[in-house]
Scaffold this motif. Sequence first.
Motif, PDB file in Angstrom:
ATOM      1  N   PHE A   1       0.822  -1.210   0.000  1.00 40.55           N
ATOM      2  CA  PHE A   1       0.000   0.000   0.000  1.00 40.55           C
ATOM      3  C   PHE A   1       0.853   1.255   0.000  1.00 40.55           C
ATOM      4  N   PHE A   2       0.399   2.235  -0.738  1.00 42.10           N
ATOM      5  CA  PHE A   2       0.980   3.565  -0.624  1.00 42.10           C
ATOM      6  C   PHE A   2      -0.149   4.580  -0.759  1.00 42.10           C
ATOM      7  N   LEU A   3       0.189   5.819  -0.463  1.00 44.84           N
ATOM      8  CA  LEU A   3      -0.830   6.854  -0.353  1.00 44.84           C
ATOM      9  C   LEU A   3      -0.780   7.765  -1.571  1.00 44.84           C
ATOM     10  N   VAL A   4      -1.954   8.168  -2.034  1.00 42.58           N
ATOM     11  CA  VAL A   4      -2.038   9.228  -3.048  1.00 42.58           C
ATOM     12  C   VAL A   4      -2.860  10.352  -2.439  1.00 42.58           C
TER      13      VAL A   4
ATOM     14  N   TYR B   1       5.160   9.175  11.021  1.00 41.87           N
ATOM     15  CA  TYR B   1       5.022   7.712  10.956  1.00 41.87           C
ATOM     16  C   TYR B   1       4.574   7.294   9.553  1.00 41.87           C
ATOM     17  N   ILE B   2       3.620   8.024   9.003  1.00 37.17           N
ATOM     18  CA  ILE B   2       3.135   7.694   7.653  1.00 37.17           C
ATOM     19  C   ILE B   2       4.294   7.813   6.659  1.00 37.17           C
ATOM     20  N   ILE B   3       5.015   8.927   6.740  1.00 38.90           N
ATOM     21  CA  ILE B   3       6.126   9.154   5.802  1.00 38.90           C
ATOM     22  C   ILE B   3       7.189   8.057   5.930  1.00 38.90           C
ATOM     23  N   ALA B   4       7.426   7.620   7.154  1.00 36.57           N
ATOM     24  CA  ALA B   4       8.465   6.610   7.377  1.00 36.57           C
ATOM     25  C   ALA B   4       8.035   5.224   6.905  1.00 36.57           C
ATOM     26  N   ASN B   5       6.723   4.993   6.808  1.00 39.43           N
ATOM     27  CA  ASN B   5       6.252   3.634   6.543  1.00 39.43           C
ATOM     28  C   ASN B   5       5.551   3.409   5.210  1.00 39.43           C
ATOM     29  N   TYR B   6       5.103   4.494   4.582  1.00 40.73           N
ATOM     30  CA  TYR B   6       4.350   4.343   3.330  1.00 40.73           C
ATOM     31  C   TYR B   6       4.798   5.399   2.326  1.00 40.73           C
ATOM     32  N   PRO B   7       5.121   4.979   1.085  1.00 40.74           N
ATOM     33  CA  PRO B   7       5.410   5.985   0.062  1.00 40.74           C
ATOM     34  C   PRO B   7       4.171   6.875  -0.170  1.00 40.74           C
ATOM     35  N   ILE B   8       4.417   8.099  -0.582  1.00 35.31           N
ATOM     36  CA  ILE B   8       3.315   9.038  -0.843  1.00 35.31           C
ATOM     37  C   ILE B   8       3.502   9.637  -2.232  1.00 35.31           C
ATOM     38  N   ILE B   9       2.432   9.648  -2.998  1.00 36.73           N
ATOM     39  CA  ILE B   9       2.422  10.372  -4.269  1.00 36.73           C
ATOM     40  C   ILE B   9       1.512  11.579  -4.095  1.00 36.73           C
ATOM     41  N   VAL B  10       2.043  12.741  -4.425  1.00 36.50           N
ATOM     42  CA  VAL B  10       1.251  13.974  -4.325  1.00 36.50           C
ATOM     43  C   VAL B  10       0.852  14.386  -5.737  1.00 36.50           C
ATOM     44  N   TYR B  11      -0.439  14.541  -5.929  1.00 41.54           N
ATOM     45  CA  TYR B  11      -0.949  14.942  -7.246  1.00 41.54           C
ATOM     46  C   TYR B  11      -1.277  16.434  -7.193  1.00 41.54           C
ATOM     47  N   PRO B  12      -0.657  17.234  -8.086  1.00 40.98           N
ATOM     48  CA  PRO B  12      -0.890  18.676  -8.005  1.00 40.98           C
ATOM     49  C   PRO B  12      -2.357  19.048  -8.222  1.00 40.98           C
ATOM     50  N   ARG B  13      -2.745  20.109  -7.561  1.00 37.65           N
ATOM     51  CA  ARG B  13      -4.129  20.570  -7.673  1.00 37.65           C
ATOM     52  C   ARG B  13      -4.092  22.068  -7.959  1.00 37.65           C
ATOM     53  N   PRO B  14      -4.890  22.536  -8.920  1.00 37.70           N
ATOM     54  CA  PRO B  14      -4.842  23.967  -9.249  1.00 37.70           C
ATOM     55  C   PRO B  14      -5.066  24.828  -8.004  1.00 37.70           C
ATOM     56  N   GLY B  15      -4.224  25.839  -7.822  1.00 41.41           N
ATOM     57  CA  GLY B  15      -4.392  26.755  -6.697  1.00 41.41           C
ATOM     58  C   GLY B  15      -3.569  26.393  -5.474  1.00 41.41           C
ATOM     59  N   TYR B  16      -2.873  25.269  -5.521  1.00 43.95           N
ATOM     60  CA  TYR B  16      -2.084  24.853  -4.354  1.00 43.95           C
ATOM     61  C   TYR B  16      -0.632  24.641  -4.765  1.00 43.95           C
ATOM     62  N   ASP B  17       0.210  25.566  -4.361  1.00 46.85           N
ATOM     63  CA  ASP B  17       1.625  25.466  -4.727  1.00 46.85           C
ATOM     64  C   ASP B  17       2.318  24.408  -3.890  1.00 46.85           C
ATOM     65  N   LEU B  18       3.264  23.721  -4.506  1.00 40.97           N
ATOM     66  CA  LEU B  18       3.983  22.680  -3.779  1.00 40.97           C
ATOM     67  C   LEU B  18       5.460  23.030  -3.742  1.00 40.97           C
ATOM     68  N   ASP B  19       6.000  23.010  -2.557  1.00 46.27           N
ATOM     69  CA  ASP B  19       7.423  23.283  -2.381  1.00 46.27           C
ATOM     70  C   ASP B  19       8.169  21.956  -2.460  1.00 46.27           C
TER      71      ASP B  19
END
Length: 193
Positions: free
Chosen positions: A101-104, A121-139
């Motif tokens: 399992f991983f997180l989107v 804990y989540i970051i240490a145990n599960y990969p995460i994919i971040v999907y860009p969304r209009p209006g939300y800048d990602l650093d």
Amino acid sequence: MIRTAVFGGSFNPVHYGHINLAKEILRQDLADEVWLMVSPRNPLKQQADLLDEQTRLRLARLALADVPGVFASDDEFSLPRPSYTWKTLDALRGKYPDRAFFLVIGGDNWQLFPRWARADYIIANYPIIVYPRPGYDLDEQSLPPSVRVLRSVPLFPYSSTEVRAALRSGADVSAMVPPEIEKAIKLEKLYGL
Ligand code: ATP
């Protein structure tokens, strides 16, 4: 192991942003399946206007009936409430040993992520994919190695909030939700219609 993307949310209601995002994850071969994890209650969200979880699940399943590899799950319904993602992921891992399992999450949620219970804990145990969304800048400077922000993907300018507002004002929602969802919402007079 079956690579299973857990895409959690209220899905109040499901919209083309959710559906097309899940399809894009599969198209890019980032997962074998995407599970929309319908949350009974989000600890960080207001309750007004929230349809009961069975109705949100049913609408999501209706919308996904013809979408191969994308499913709506009720696994959170039997977990203690409010639903915390770290607990859900651990429970899924225990229940489905043949799946990885991983997180989107959408870019708006990545901005909120430090407020999530046991974010580290989540970051240490599960990969995460971040999907860009209009209006939300990602650093992207300070991302942990297990977190990946997708780039050069289609963006979807829809939200459930806008769908609900459009329904209330009688505006056209056909660009935001599949026809069968619009039909069901109107037939069942959901969202105060
Ligand atoms: P609301 O407007 O009621 O807050 P929402 O449209 O944000 O709802 P949710 O069910 O809360 O939908 O979202 C579930 C997941 O989908 C979250 O991770 C959210 O970031 C992501 N998501 C929703 N809409 C989009 C979109 N248009 N683009 C990218 N991610 C999205």
